[in-house]
Write an enzyme that holds these catalytic residues in place. Structure first.
Site, short mmCIF file in Angstrom:
data_model
loop_
_atom_site.label_atom_id
_atom_site.label_comp_id
_atom_site.label_asym_id
_atom_site.label_seq_id
_atom_site.Cartn_x
_atom_site.Cartn_y
_atom_site.Cartn_z
N THR A 42 0.95 -1.65 -0.28
CA THR A 42 -0.04 -0.27 -0.31
C THR A 42 0.71 1.47 0.36
O THR A 42 1.42 1.20 0.62
CB THR A 42 -0.79 0.03 0.89
OG1 THR A 42 -0.14 -0.10 2.14
CG2 THR A 42 -1.54 -1.31 1.19
N VAL A 44 1.15 4.52 1.63
CA VAL A 44 1.72 4.71 2.61
C VAL A 44 2.50 3.52 3.33
O VAL A 44 4.03 4.13 4.09
CB VAL A 44 0.71 5.18 3.75
CG1 VAL A 44 1.42 6.13 4.86
CG2 VAL A 44 0.07 6.20 3.14
N CYS A 45 2.32 2.77 3.72
CA CYS A 45 3.41 1.96 3.90
C CYS A 45 4.96 1.45 2.96
O CYS A 45 5.65 2.00 3.90
CB CYS A 45 2.78 0.20 4.13
SG CYS A 45 1.14 -0.11 5.39
N THR A 46 4.50 1.20 1.92
CA THR A 46 5.86 1.83 1.12
C THR A 46 6.70 2.41 1.31
O THR A 46 8.10 2.63 1.56
CB THR A 46 5.65 1.32 -0.19
OG1 THR A 46 4.33 0.25 -0.85
CG2 THR A 46 6.68 1.18 -0.88
N LEU A 49 8.89 2.51 4.74
CA LEU A 49 9.47 1.22 3.92
C LEU A 49 10.68 2.03 3.28
O LEU A 49 11.59 1.37 3.95
CB LEU A 49 8.83 -0.07 4.16
CG LEU A 49 8.36 -0.61 5.55
CD1 LEU A 49 7.81 -1.95 5.43
CD2 LEU A 49 8.79 -0.27 6.46
#
Length: 153
Positions: A42, A44-46, A49
């Site tokens: 997704t 924002v998660c990408t 990280l």
């Protein structure tokens, strides 16, 4: 009750994207940056990280390790790690135990999903005590990367 700075970090053992058990205790003597994230692949998660990936040398130079944790399966996390060239371990909290003990879990998330990790960041010192804690209520927000970097110094 949420975990506070100065408290002992809850211990855990999870399965990594490499299908190996990884325990917090494995890193005693190093600082640990834990990044909880809702879901692999997704936006924002990408971003969260990838920001850590791009800062990896900074943390490595300070005797610190980065660990990413989500409720995704280890197989999903392996593909996510491969596609984004993450140099750090991604750990599967598929049973939601670690996200729960770190008070970093949504009871109810989007699309009726239940038990999804909140976006959160913790810095754990060499003696396994929490020296930074940030749990975000909005999955659209990113952790304070500058504060995390300062806590690791």
């Amino acid at each position: 009750m949420s975990l506070q700075t100065g408290s002992a970090a809850p211990q855990f053992t999870l399965v990594s994207s490499a299908l190996k058990e990884v325990s917090l205790a494995d890193f005693k003597g190093k600082k640990v940056v834990l990044h909880f994230f809702p879901m692999a692949f997704t936006g924002v998660c990408t971003t969260q990280l990838c920001t850590m990936r791009d800062s990896f040398g900074y943390y490595d130079g300070l005797n610190a390790v980065i660990l990413g944790i989500s409720v995704d399966s280890p197989f999903t996390l392996a593909k996510f790690k491969e596609e984004n060239n993450y140099q750090f371990e991604l750990l599967s909290d598929f049973n939601k135990e670690v996200s729960t003990v770190y008070d970093a879990i949504y009871e109810n998330f989007v699309f009726g999903l239940k038990g999804v990790s909140k976006r959160a960041a913790f810095v754990i010192d060499e003696e396994q005590n929490i020296i930074y804690a940030e749990v975000l209520e909005s999955a659209g927000d990113l952790p304070d990367f500058a504060a995390i970097a300062e806590a690791v110094k």
